[in-house]
Design an enzyme around this catalytic site. Structure first.
Site, PDB file in Angstrom:
ATOM      1  CB  SER A  51      66.061  16.625   8.253  1.00 32.48           C
ATOM      2  OG  SER A  51      65.564  16.432   6.949  1.00 32.48           O
TER       3      SER A  51
ATOM      4  CE  LYS B 181      42.452  38.469 -27.381  1.00 29.46           C
ATOM      5  NZ  LYS B 181      41.181  37.745 -27.564  1.00 29.46           N
TER       6      LYS B 181
ATOM      7  NE  ARG C 149      48.945  34.854 -27.113  1.00 19.66           N
ATOM      8  CZ  ARG C 149      47.767  34.386 -27.509  1.00 19.66           C
ATOM      9  NH1 ARG C 149      46.679  34.795 -26.941  1.00 19.66           N
ATOM     10  NH2 ARG C 149      47.693  33.493 -28.470  1.00 19.66           N
TER      11      ARG C 149
ATOM     12  CE1 TYR D 233      68.897  19.227   3.935  1.00 18.80           C
ATOM     13  CE2 TYR D 233      70.087  20.460   5.623  1.00 18.80           C
ATOM     14  CZ  TYR D 233      69.418  19.322   5.223  1.00 18.80           C
ATOM     15  OH  TYR D 233      69.249  18.282   6.094  1.00 18.80           O
TER      16      TYR D 233
ATOM     17  NE  ARG E  23      40.452  40.177 -30.917  1.00 23.48           N
ATOM     18  CZ  ARG E  23      41.717  40.459 -31.197  1.00 23.48           C
ATOM     19  NH1 ARG E  23      42.090  41.723 -31.396  1.00 23.48           N
ATOM     20  NH2 ARG E  23      42.621  39.505 -31.247  1.00 23.48           N
TER      21      ARG E  23
ATOM     22  CG  MET F  79      36.807  32.917 -22.010  1.00 27.99           C
ATOM     23  SD  MET F  79      36.997  34.317 -20.947  1.00 27.99           S
ATOM     24  CE  MET F  79      38.617  34.841 -21.370  1.00 27.99           C
TER      25      MET F  79
ATOM     26  CB  CYS G 180      64.716  14.785   3.972  1.00 29.19           C
ATOM     27  SG  CYS G 180      63.849  14.151   5.399  1.00 29.19           S
TER      28      CYS G 180
ATOM     29  CG  HIS H  83      56.676   1.303  -3.427  1.00 32.24           C
ATOM     30  ND1 HIS H  83      56.879   0.583  -4.583  1.00 32.24           N
ATOM     31  CD2 HIS H  83      57.812   1.227  -2.723  1.00 32.24           C
ATOM     32  CE1 HIS H  83      58.099   0.078  -4.563  1.00 32.24           C
ATOM     33  NE2 HIS H  83      58.686   0.453  -3.435  1.00 32.24           N
TER      34      HIS H  83
ATOM     35  N   GLY I 189      41.853  30.299 -26.728  1.00 31.89           N
ATOM     36  CA  GLY I 189      40.736  29.521 -27.242  1.00 31.89           C
ATOM     37  C   GLY I 189      39.693  29.143 -26.208  1.00 31.89           C
TER      38      GLY I 189
END
Ligand code: ADP
Ligand code: MG
Ligand code: MG
Length: 914
Positions: free
Chosen positions: A799, A27, A368, A886, A100, A111, A866, A486, A109
C-alpha cells in the site's frame, strides 16, 4: 496552402464549425455552428473570427500580426458588408460591429469586448437616418463606445494602471452619474438624446485630459484598436490569474470575433437577455433566463438595472412584479423557446445562450455549454440519461468530482457569498461551508457545543490533543499548517469544513482575541468559513443544504460503480467511520490506524496504558502494560472488522514516534508515576530519553516492532483473536496486516516471524482451521520502492503511503511546506501542492517502479494507495493508469473517488480510440 487566419460566418453559412474550438475559440466555433450548421441556421448577426493562431503569432513576434492578416480582414469585412447591405465607415448607412474575445474554454468576463465600433461623428447622421431618426439611441450607442473603447483599448491595452477608482471608465461613469443627478433621473434610460450628446462631448475632453490622447474618431482605427485590445487582454491581470486557477495554458491564446452589431437599445420593442436551456441552479428541465428591455448586452450582467424574468418559471422574489418576455413579446418568446430546444438537442447538453431583440427581431449572439452547480449537474445527467438523450458513459462524464463534492456538504448560499468580501484567505482544507462562534481552545469548543452552540475552533495550529474540540466544532480555522497538516487531515477525514494556513490571522490565546489586518474578533464573535475556497468571512452567512435527494445521487454512483475498475476503499479508524464509509459504498478499508484509539473519545484508559507501556524500562514492565492494553486494541479492531464484514481491512501496526504520546500535563504525569511506582524525576528521565531531534525520521513504524517485538506481537494477536472470535460468530473477517515505514526486506522477515508464530498460536487456541488474512507492507520510503522486488518476496500486498513518500521524496516537511509553497507556485517552480495531487513525474515514477518490481517478484501482488491522494481525482486517475487494485480515502471522499475511477476508465477508452 497559406494559413487561413480569418473565418466568416453568417447568412446561413460558415467557414468553421463547432469542432474548431482550438482554432476559433469557443465563442467563434459556436457562432459558426449556430449560423452554418444545416440543422440550425439560426439568426446570427454575420461576422468573422480571427484565429487563436494570430494571437500566438502576436505574442511570439513582439505584438505584430502576420503579414496576410490585414488583407484577410478586409476581405472578410467586405463579405459581411455584402450580407448586410451596409458599409463599415459609410456616412450614409454605416455598418457597426462588436469586437469580442473568445478563448478555447470560456473565461467569463475575464477578457474584453468593445461594442458599436465604427461609430464616429461622420457616421452618426447615417445611423440616425436608418434608425428612423432615433437620435437618443445613436448617442447612447456612441457614449457606450467611448466608455468601452477608452477603458479597454486606450487604458488597459495601453498598459496604463490607474489608481483605485481613477480608471477612465470610473471617471466617465462619475460624469454620467453627475448628469443624471443634476436632472433628477433615476436610470440611464431617462437620459435624453441631448443629454447623451453633451455627455459624449464631455467624455472626449476628459479622455484627452486623463490619457493624453484623443478618442479615435475613425472607423478602421477603432477596429484595429479593438482587435489589438482583445489580444492584449489575453495577458491582462484578470485573465492571467483566472488561467492559473482554472489551469488553462498560457499558450492557447484567444480568438477575436468581429460581428455585426444588433441593437437591443432601440426602444421598447428591443431587448437583450441571457438564458439557460435548463435551470443551472437545480437542474430542473425548464427554460430559465432574464432580459432587459431597451438595453445593450453588457447591462444585464453589469447589474445596472434589475433584469426581468423571461417566463413565470424564472421569476423570483425581487422581480416577480416585472413583465415577462413570454407575456410582453409572445411571438419572440416562442421563437426563442424553439431555438433553445433545438440548441439543446443539437449539442446534447444544457446551453447558456445570449440573445438580443432589435425592433421585434430575434438574434442569437452566443451559446455554450452552461456552467452548473453540483446538484444541477447530477440532476441533468440523470434526467438526460432517463430520456435516452445521453448514454450512461456520457452521464458519468457530465459531473465533475468537484461538483459531486458540493453535494456532500452544506455550503454558504452562493448568491449571498458573492456579496461579501473575505476577511482573509487560507488553504481550502476541508470542504463545504460553516458558520459559528469563535472559540480558542478544544475545551471551550466541547463545553460550548454541549450548550448547543455552534462554534468554530480557531487555533494557531492543531495537535492530536485538540481532536475532541475539533469534533465538537462546526469548522476549524488555523493560522499555520499546510493541506496535510494535522487539522486538515482530521477535518477532511470527517468531511468537516476547515481552513488552514491562514497567514493573516494572529491568534492571541491569552486575550482570547483574533487579529486580522487590524480587525479584532473576540471569543463568541460569529465568523463563516468556505472550506472549499479557503475563505474566511466576518459574521454569519446563511448555509444551504446542497444535498439532493439521495436516491438520485445513489443511482448516479451506481452507474459509476459499474464502469470503474479500481476498488474504492476507505481510511477509517473506528467502527462508526467504517459503517459510514460502507453507506457511501466503500469496498473495504485501506487504512486502519491502530494509534487512533488513543485520541479522542473514550481514549483516556487505553492512552494511559499506552503511556505506561512507553515509559516502561524493562521487558517485564512493558509486557505487563501491553497485556492490560490488549483487550482495548482487540475490541476496537473487532468492531471495525465486523462493520466491514466480508470486506478486507488493512490494519497498520503502530506507526508514530512514541514520544508523541508522552503526557505533558502535570496531573497526568503524577498519575503515571504513581501507577508505575516510580518517582517523578525517574519518569521525567525516561520521557527525556525518548526525545528525538527528528522524530518523523526516528524511532517509529517497523523500527518500534524491531526493537520491541512484543509490541508487534500484542497487536497481531489482537487482530487474529478478533478475527477468530468473529469467525466463530459466523462472520467473514478479512484482516490485512500492514507494516509501516519499511525500507528493507529484512525488516519484513523480522516481523513476518512474529506474524507466523502468533497466527499458529491463535488458530490452535481457537481450534479453527485458518483465518483469511494477508501480510503486507506500506511503501512510503523511496528506497522501499526501489527494492520492491525484494519486499514482494515476503509481502503479499503493497500500500503506497504517498504522504510520507512525497515528504521524503521531495525532502519537504509537510508541516512546514506552508512557508515556501506559495512562492514556489507563484514562481512556477511547482505547479501545485504535491501533498494534494500526486506529483506524477517524480513520486509517480517511484510508484510505477514499485508496482512493476513488486509484481515481477510476486504475481497478483495486491497494490493500493492509502495516502491522502487516494481521494483526489487526478491522483485517482493516475492510480488507475498505473494498474493499482484500489484507492483508499476518507469516507466522505468515497463517492468522489468512485466517480474519478469511472471517469479514468472512460478517459482511457477515449484516448485509445484516438
Ligand atoms: P463575454 O465573453 O464577456 O460574455 P461577449 O463577447 O459575449 O463577452 O460580449 C458581452 C455582451 O455584449 C454580450 O452579452 C452581448 O449582449 C453584447 N454583444 C456582443 N456583440 C454584440 C453584437 N454584435 N450585437 C449586439 N450585442 C453584442
Ligand atoms: Mg458573452
Ligand atoms: Mg507514514
Amino acid at each position: 496552402m497559406a494559413k487561413k487566419y480569418v473565418y466568416n460566418f453568417g447568412g446561413g453559412k460558415a467557414d468553421g464549425n463547432e469542432s474548431m474550438k482550438n482554432l476559433l475559440g469557443g465563442k467563434g466555433a459556436n457562432l459558426a455552428e449556430m449560423a452554418g450548421n444545416k440543422d440550425l441556421k439560426l439568426p446570427v448577426p454575420p461576422g468573422f473570427t480571427i484565429t487563436t493562431e494570430v494571437c500566438i503569432y502576436y505574442y511570439q513576434n513582439k505584438k505584430k500580426y502576420p503579414a496576410a492578416l490585414k488583407k484577410e480582414v478586409e476581405l472578410a469585412l467586405i463579405k459581411v458588408e455584402k450580407l448586410m447591405g451596409k458599409k463599415f465607415g459609410d456616412p450614409n448607412n454605416p455598418l457597426l460591429v462588436s469586437v469580442r474575445s473568445g478563448a478555447r474554454r470560456s473565461m467569463p468576463g475575464m477578457m474584453e469586448t468593445v461594442l458599436n465600433v465604427g461609430l464616429t461623428e461622420k457616421t452618426i447622421p447615417g445611423l440616425v437616418k436608418h434608425s428612423g431618426g432615433n437620435e437618443r439611441f445613436v448617442y447612447d450607442a456612441y457614449r457606450r463606445l467611448i466608455m468601452m473603447y477608452s477603458d479597454v483599448v486606450m487604458e488597459k491595452a495601453g498598459g496604463i494602471e490607474p489608481k483605485d477608482d481613477m480608471g477612465i471608465r470610473k471617471q466617465l461613469e462619475r460624469i454620467m452619474d453627475e448628469a443624471k443627478r443634476a436632472k433628477g433621473y433615476k436610470t440611464d434610460t431617462d437620459l435624453t438624446a441631448k443629454d447623451l450628446k453633451e455627455l459624449c462631448a464631455k467624455f472626449k475632453i476628459k479622455i484627452k485630459e486623463v490619457l493624453g490622447k484623443e478618442f479615435p474618431d475613425e472607423p478602421m482605427q477603432q477596429l484595429w484598436g479593438g482587435i489589438g485590445a482583445v489580444f492584449s487582454s489575453w495577458n491582462g491581470k484578470r485573465a492571467v490569474s483566472y488561467r492559473r486557477i482554472e489551469a488553462i495554458p498560457d499558450e492557447w491564446g484567444t480568438a477575436v470575433n468581429v460581428q455585426t452589431m444588433v441593437f437591443g437599445n432601440m426602444g421598447n420593442d428591443s431587448a437583450t437577455g441571457v438564458a439557460f436551456t435548463r435551470n443551472p441552479g437545480n437542474g430542473e428541465d425548464e427554460f430559465y433566463g432574464e432580459y432587459l428591455i431597451n438595453a445593450q448586452g453588457e447591462d444585464v450582467v453589469a447589474g445596472i438595472r434589475t433584469p426581468a424574468p423571461i417566463n413565470t418559471y424564472s421569476t423570483s422574489e425581487h422581480n416577480k412584479e416585472m413583465l415577462t418576455l413570454e407575456k410582453g413579446m409572445p411571438k419572440i418568446y416562442k421563437e426563442l423557446y424553439d431555438i433553445q430546444n433545438r440548441l439543446e438537442k443539437h449539442y446534447r447538453d444544457m446551453q447558456d445562450i445570449e440573445f438580443t431583440i432589435e425592433k421585434g427581431r430575434l438574434f442569437m449572439l452566443q451559446c455554450r455549454v452552461g456552467k452548473r452547480n453540483g446538484p444541477a449537474a447530477v440532476r441533468m445527467a440523470m434526467d438526460m440519461l432517463k430520456d435516452k438523450f445521453i448514454s450512461p458513459q456520457e452521464a458519468v462524464m457530465r459531473v465533475t468530482p468537484a461538483q459531486l463534492d458540493e453535494l456532500l456538504h452544506p455550503i454558504i448560499d452562493p448568491k449571498i457569498e458573492l456579496t461579501h468580501k473575505p476577511l482573509a484567505k487560507g488553504l481550502p482544507a476541508g470542504p463545504g461551508g460553516a458558520c459559528g462562534q469563535i472559540v480558542f481552545s478544544s475545551h471551550e469548543a466541547v463545553t460550548w457545543a454541549k450548550e448547543e452552540k455552534k462554534v468554530i475552533l480557531v487555533r494557531e495550529e492543531t495537535n492530536p490533543e485538540d481532536v475532541e474540540g475539533m469534533r465538537a466544532a462546526q469548522a476549524i480555522l488555523t493560522a499555520r499548517g499546510g493541506m496535510t497538516s494535522h487539522a486538515a487531515l482530521v477535518a477532511r477525514g470527517w468531511g468537516k469544513c476547515c481552513v488552514v494556513g491562514c497567514g493573516a490571522l494572529h491568534v492571541d490565546n491569552a486575550k482570547k482575541e483574533l487579529h486580522i489586518d487590524g480587525k479584532v474578533l473576540k471569543e463568541g464573535d460569529w465568523i463563516t468559513l468556505n472550506g472549499t475556497k479557503g475563505a474566511v468571512y466576518e459574521g454569519r452567512l446563511p448555509m444551504m443544504d446542497a444535498t439532493e435527494e439521495d436516491t438520485l445521487l445513489n443511482s448516479f454512483l451506481k452507474i459509476c460503480g459499474k464502469i470503474k475498475r479500481l476498488g474504492i476503499r476507505t481510511n477509517a479508524d473506528t467502527p462508526e467511520d467504517a459503517a459510514k464509509a460502507r453507506f457511501f459504498g466503500a469496498e473495504g478499508i485501506g487504512l486502519f490506524r491502530t494509534e487512533h484509539m488513543f485520541y479522542g473519545k473514550g481514549a483516556d484508559e487505553p492512552l494511559f496504558l499506552l503511556r505506561k507501556m512507553i515509559v516502561s524500562k524493562t521487558v517485564e514492565e512493558r509486557k505487563r502494560a501491553l497485556e492490560e492494553l490488549f483487550p482495548y486494541v482487540k475490541k476496537d479492531i473487532k468492531g471495525t472488522l465486523e462493520a466491514m464484514d466480508g470486506f478486507p481491512v488493512v490494519i497498520r501496526l503502530l506507526d508514530p514516534p512514541l514520544h508523541e504520546f508522552v503526557p505533558r500535563e502535570e496531573a497526568k504525569l503524577q498519575q503515571l508515576a504513581k501507577d508505575l511506582n516510580i518517582s517523578m524525576k525517574e519518569l521525567a528521565d525516561r520521557a527525556e530519553a525518548l526525545h528525538e531531534s527528528n522524530p518523523m525520521m526516528g524511532h517509529r513504524g517497523v523500527r518500534l516492532g524491531v526493537t520491541y517485538p512484543e509490541v508487534s506481537a500484542m497487536q497481531i494477536r489482537a487482530i487474529f483473536e478478533a478475527a477468530a472470535e468473529l469467525l466463530k460468530e459466523g462472520k467473514k473477517p478479512y484482516p490485512e496486516i500492514m507494516v509501516p515505514v519499511v525500507c528493507d526486506v529484512k525488516e519484513l522477515n523480522d516481523q513476518m516471524a512474529i506474524y507466523k508464530k502468533v497466527y499458529e498460536e491463535t488458530v490452535k487456541k481457537y481450534g479453527i482451521k485458518n483465518i483469511k488474512c494477508m501480510f503486507g507492507t506500506m511503501i512510503e520510503i523511496p528506497r522501499a520502492a526501489l527494492v520492491a522486488d525484494q519486499l514482494a518476496t515476503v509481502a503479499e500486498f503493497f500500500s503506497f503511503g504517498t504522504n510520507d513518500m512525497t515528504q521524503m521524496g521531495f525532502g519537504f516537511s509537510r508541516d512546514d511546506i506552508g512557508g515556501f509553497l506559495g512562492d514556489y507556485i507563484n514562481k512556477g517552480i511547482l505547479p501545485e501542492d504535491p501533498f494534494q495531487s500526486i506529483d506524477q513525474v517524480g513520486i509517480g515514477e517511484l510508484i510505477k517502479i514499485g508496482i512493476e518490481r513488486g509484481r515481477k517478484a510476486r504475481k497478483g501482488l495486491e497494490v493500493g494507495i492509502c495516502g491522502e491522494h487516494g481521494g483526489e481525482p487526478r491522483s485517482v486517475e493516475f492510480c488507475h493508469r498505473v494498474g493499482m487494485d484500489y484507492v483508499s480515502c476518507s469516507p466522505f471522499r468515497v463517492p468522489i473517488a468512485k466517480l474519478a475511477a469511472a471517469q479514468a476508465v472512460l478517459k482511457e477508452k477515449a484516448a485509445k480510440k484516438k
